[in-house]
Motif scaffolding. Structure first.
Motif, PDB file in Angstrom:
ATOM      1  N   ASN A  45       3.368  10.222  -9.711  1.00 40.61           N
ATOM      2  CA  ASN A  45       2.540  10.536 -10.874  1.00 40.61           C
ATOM      3  C   ASN A  45       2.039  11.972 -10.810  1.00 40.61           C
ATOM      4  O   ASN A  45       2.027  12.689 -11.822  1.00 40.61           O
ATOM      5  CB  ASN A  45       1.361   9.563 -10.941  1.00 40.61           C
ATOM      6  CG  ASN A  45       0.654   9.587 -12.280  1.00 40.61           C
ATOM      7  OD1 ASN A  45       1.275   9.780 -13.319  1.00 40.61           O
ATOM      8  ND2 ASN A  45      -0.651   9.385 -12.267  1.00 40.61           N
ATOM      9  N   ARG A  60      -3.858  -4.683 -10.076  1.00 42.53           N
ATOM     10  CA  ARG A  60      -3.021  -3.558  -9.641  1.00 42.53           C
ATOM     11  C   ARG A  60      -2.009  -4.011  -8.585  1.00 42.53           C
ATOM     12  O   ARG A  60      -0.831  -3.656  -8.646  1.00 42.53           O
ATOM     13  CB  ARG A  60      -3.895  -2.437  -9.075  1.00 42.53           C
ATOM     14  CG  ARG A  60      -3.054  -1.238  -8.620  1.00 42.53           C
ATOM     15  CD  ARG A  60      -3.948  -0.075  -8.217  1.00 42.53           C
ATOM     16  NE  ARG A  60      -4.663  -0.317  -6.985  1.00 42.53           N
ATOM     17  CZ  ARG A  60      -5.987  -0.359  -6.860  1.00 42.53           C
ATOM     18  NH1 ARG A  60      -6.771  -0.184  -7.912  1.00 42.53           N
ATOM     19  NH2 ARG A  60      -6.551  -0.592  -5.694  1.00 42.53           N
ATOM     20  N   LEU A 118      -2.026   2.515 -11.767  1.00 43.84           N
ATOM     21  CA  LEU A 118      -2.842   2.953 -10.627  1.00 43.84           C
ATOM     22  C   LEU A 118      -4.331   2.805 -10.876  1.00 43.84           C
ATOM     23  O   LEU A 118      -5.111   2.729  -9.923  1.00 43.84           O
ATOM     24  CB  LEU A 118      -2.502   4.417 -10.298  1.00 43.84           C
ATOM     25  CG  LEU A 118      -1.085   4.648  -9.762  1.00 43.84           C
ATOM     26  CD1 LEU A 118      -0.768   6.147  -9.726  1.00 43.84           C
ATOM     27  CD2 LEU A 118      -0.895   4.024  -8.383  1.00 43.84           C
ATOM     28  N   ASP A 119      -4.752   2.745 -12.138  1.00 40.76           N
ATOM     29  CA  ASP A 119      -6.171   2.630 -12.464  1.00 40.76           C
ATOM     30  C   ASP A 119      -6.627   1.191 -12.688  1.00 40.76           C
ATOM     31  O   ASP A 119      -7.795   0.959 -13.025  1.00 40.76           O
ATOM     32  CB  ASP A 119      -6.499   3.460 -13.713  1.00 40.76           C
ATOM     33  CG  ASP A 119      -6.488   4.949 -13.427  1.00 40.76           C
ATOM     34  OD1 ASP A 119      -6.505   5.313 -12.238  1.00 40.76           O
ATOM     35  OD2 ASP A 119      -6.447   5.744 -14.383  1.00 40.76           O
ATOM     36  N   SER A 163       0.831  -1.210   0.000  1.00 36.17           N
ATOM     37  CA  SER A 163       0.000   0.000   0.000  1.00 36.17           C
ATOM     38  C   SER A 163       0.863   1.256   0.000  1.00 36.17           C
ATOM     39  O   SER A 163       0.533   2.249  -0.674  1.00 36.17           O
ATOM     40  CB  SER A 163      -0.948   0.007   1.195  1.00 36.17           C
ATOM     41  OG  SER A 163      -0.227  -0.043   2.414  1.00 36.17           O
ATOM     42  N   LEU A 203       1.988  -3.842  -9.063  1.00 31.14           N
ATOM     43  CA  LEU A 203       2.847  -3.152  -8.098  1.00 31.14           C
ATOM     44  C   LEU A 203       3.953  -4.072  -7.610  1.00 31.14           C
ATOM     45  O   LEU A 203       5.110  -3.653  -7.467  1.00 31.14           O
ATOM     46  CB  LEU A 203       2.019  -2.653  -6.909  1.00 31.14           C
ATOM     47  CG  LEU A 203       1.074  -1.482  -7.188  1.00 31.14           C
ATOM     48  CD1 LEU A 203       0.088  -1.315  -6.030  1.00 31.14           C
ATOM     49  CD2 LEU A 203       1.857  -0.190  -7.410  1.00 31.14           C
ATOM     50  N   LEU A 221       2.315   5.056 -15.299  1.00 30.67           N
ATOM     51  CA  LEU A 221       1.927   5.095 -13.893  1.00 30.67           C
ATOM     52  C   LEU A 221       0.407   5.192 -13.744  1.00 30.67           C
ATOM     53  O   LEU A 221      -0.186   4.510 -12.905  1.00 30.67           O
ATOM     54  CB  LEU A 221       2.588   6.281 -13.181  1.00 30.67           C
ATOM     55  CG  LEU A 221       4.084   6.173 -12.903  1.00 30.67           C
ATOM     56  CD1 LEU A 221       4.533   7.322 -12.007  1.00 30.67           C
ATOM     57  CD2 LEU A 221       4.449   4.850 -12.243  1.00 30.67           C
ATOM     58  N   SER A 222      -0.224   6.021 -14.552  1.00 32.10           N
ATOM     59  CA  SER A 222      -1.683   6.149 -14.486  1.00 32.10           C
ATOM     60  C   SER A 222      -2.353   4.827 -14.812  1.00 32.10           C
ATOM     61  O   SER A 222      -3.350   4.442 -14.186  1.00 32.10           O
ATOM     62  CB  SER A 222      -2.176   7.228 -15.453  1.00 32.10           C
ATOM     63  OG  SER A 222      -1.676   8.498 -15.086  1.00 32.10           O
ATOM     64  N   ARG A 265       1.714   6.927  -6.705  1.00 37.08           N
ATOM     65  CA  ARG A 265       0.667   7.947  -6.892  1.00 37.08           C
ATOM     66  C   ARG A 265       1.254   9.348  -6.774  1.00 37.08           C
ATOM     67  O   ARG A 265       0.979  10.229  -7.607  1.00 37.08           O
ATOM     68  CB  ARG A 265      -0.440   7.760  -5.848  1.00 37.08           C
ATOM     69  CG  ARG A 265      -1.603   8.745  -6.016  1.00 37.08           C
ATOM     70  CD  ARG A 265      -2.542   8.734  -4.833  1.00 37.08           C
ATOM     71  NE  ARG A 265      -1.894   9.181  -3.600  1.00 37.08           N
ATOM     72  CZ  ARG A 265      -1.638  10.450  -3.312  1.00 37.08           C
ATOM     73  NH1 ARG A 265      -1.934  11.421  -4.172  1.00 37.08           N
ATOM     74  NH2 ARG A 265      -1.055  10.772  -2.165  1.00 37.08           N
ATOM     75  N   GLN A 305       2.348   1.758  -3.459  1.00 37.59           N
ATOM     76  CA  GLN A 305       1.332   2.340  -4.334  1.00 37.59           C
ATOM     77  C   GLN A 305       1.205   3.839  -4.095  1.00 37.59           C
ATOM     78  O   GLN A 305       1.078   4.623  -5.049  1.00 37.59           O
ATOM     79  CB  GLN A 305      -0.017   1.657  -4.109  1.00 37.59           C
ATOM     80  CG  GLN A 305      -1.144   2.247  -4.953  1.00 37.59           C
ATOM     81  CD  GLN A 305      -2.445   1.496  -4.790  1.00 37.59           C
ATOM     82  OE1 GLN A 305      -2.471   0.274  -4.707  1.00 37.59           O
ATOM     83  NE2 GLN A 305      -3.551   2.229  -4.748  1.00 37.59           N
ATOM     84  N   GLU A 306       1.225   4.260  -2.824  1.00 32.88           N
ATOM     85  CA  GLU A 306       1.151   5.681  -2.501  1.00 32.88           C
ATOM     86  C   GLU A 306       2.333   6.434  -3.082  1.00 32.88           C
ATOM     87  O   GLU A 306       2.201   7.563  -3.569  1.00 32.88           O
ATOM     88  CB  GLU A 306       1.111   5.882  -0.977  1.00 32.88           C
ATOM     89  CG  GLU A 306      -0.268   5.889  -0.386  1.00 32.88           C
ATOM     90  CD  GLU A 306      -1.062   7.103  -0.856  1.00 32.88           C
ATOM     91  OE1 GLU A 306      -0.955   8.177  -0.227  1.00 32.88           O
ATOM     92  OE2 GLU A 306      -1.797   6.981  -1.864  1.00 32.88           O
TER      93      GLU A 306
END
Length: 277
Positions: free
Chosen positions: A142, A262, A255-256, A132, A266, A251-252, A139, A135-136
């Motif tokens: 990005n 996902r 993340l989507d 997690s 990651l 990256l988008s 984000r 992932q942050e």
């Protein structure tokens, strides 16, 4: 080239380019008063070193000197807190003390040595963050890539790059706070040898790549999809605008993705970033 082969080359190339830009953040180190002679021996005990650090962290002059941001800027207080939290962490202090002691007779500039060491270990520790938190981090990167001038965004991705803390001024404060928190966590995770993000099974990796390709195809018109492929087919030849655009698309796209693909993407991203053993 099949989408499977293309994707593997694409992500590998991006991660090799982006490793330094993602997290080459160095904690501003310190020389513990007169206890260190340059090119000599660290004579302070571990306890004395900790006491000196604790004293310096209460010295506003020391904090201001080591703050990347000037007083009155929105990042000044946030970066000061980051310095205090990082340099008051016992694991970081023990790590710096041991490293200085082991290298004292070979080092002529302890400040540069400490910055390089902390930066290297923070980057190496990125793959020890939780899924997690990783992932942050992506984000926030990005968001930053979207706000950076194209030249800086592309420069961040090219070999030999270094992260410029002043770029954090472009972020909302909450995102800048997340970046600094994760940088510190990565440093501590590396020096304490926390477990790295788990690897996928072959099946999970395959599903993750297929989902990513589908997402990229969904969001890009055919001519842009071709442009995207050319960028990552030979990223070293891409112009600044092309490289930065391709990074944001990738990256988008990650993340989507739906939750499970996902997560697996990651993991794949993190494992491609693993430092050599």
């Amino acid at each position: 080239m099949s989408w499977i082969r293309f994707g593997r080359c694409l992500v590998a190339a991006l991660l090799l380019l982006g490793a330094a830009g993602v997290g080459s953040a160095a904690v501003a180190p310190l020389t513990p008063d007169k206890k260190v002679e340059r090119g000599g021996e660290l004579t302070a005990s571990r306890e004395e070193f900790h006491l000196v650090v604790a004293k310096l962290l209460k010295d506003q002059g020391f904090l201001d000197k080591n703050n990347t941001f000037k007083k009155g800027t929105k990042m000044h207080r946030l970066f000061e807190s980051y310095l205090q939290e990082t340099l008051s962490d016992p694991a970081v202090m023990d790590f710096l003390y041991t490293s200085l002691k082991e290298n004292a007779e070979h080092v002529t500039d302890f400040d540069a040595f400490g910055k390089a060491l902390a930066g290297e270990y923070a980057v190496r520790g990125l793959t020890r963050l939780s899924e997690s938190d990783f992932q942050e981090l992506l984000r926030v990167m990005n968001v930053l890539a979207d706000r950076l001038p194209v030249r800086d965004c592309a420069g961040m991705l090219r070999p030999g790059s270094a992260f410029d803390y002043h770029w954090l001024e472009l972020l909302p404060l909450d995102d800048a706070r997340v970046y600094l928190r994760l940088t510190k966590q990565a440093l501590v995770a590396e020096i304490t040898r926390s477990p790295r993000i788990a690897a996928n099974t072959k099946e999970q990796t395959s599903v993750a790549y297929q989902a990513l390709y589908a997402e990229i195809r969904r969001r890009l018109a055919p001519e842009k999809l071709e442009r995207f492929g050319k960028i990552w087919g030979k990223p070293e030849a891409a112009g600044d605008e092309e490289l930065c655009w391709g990074y944001r698309v990738l990256l988008s796209g990650i993340l989507d993705l739906p939750v499970e693909p996902r997560r697996w993407m990651l993991r794949e991203y993190a494992n491609l970033l693993r430092p050599p053993q």
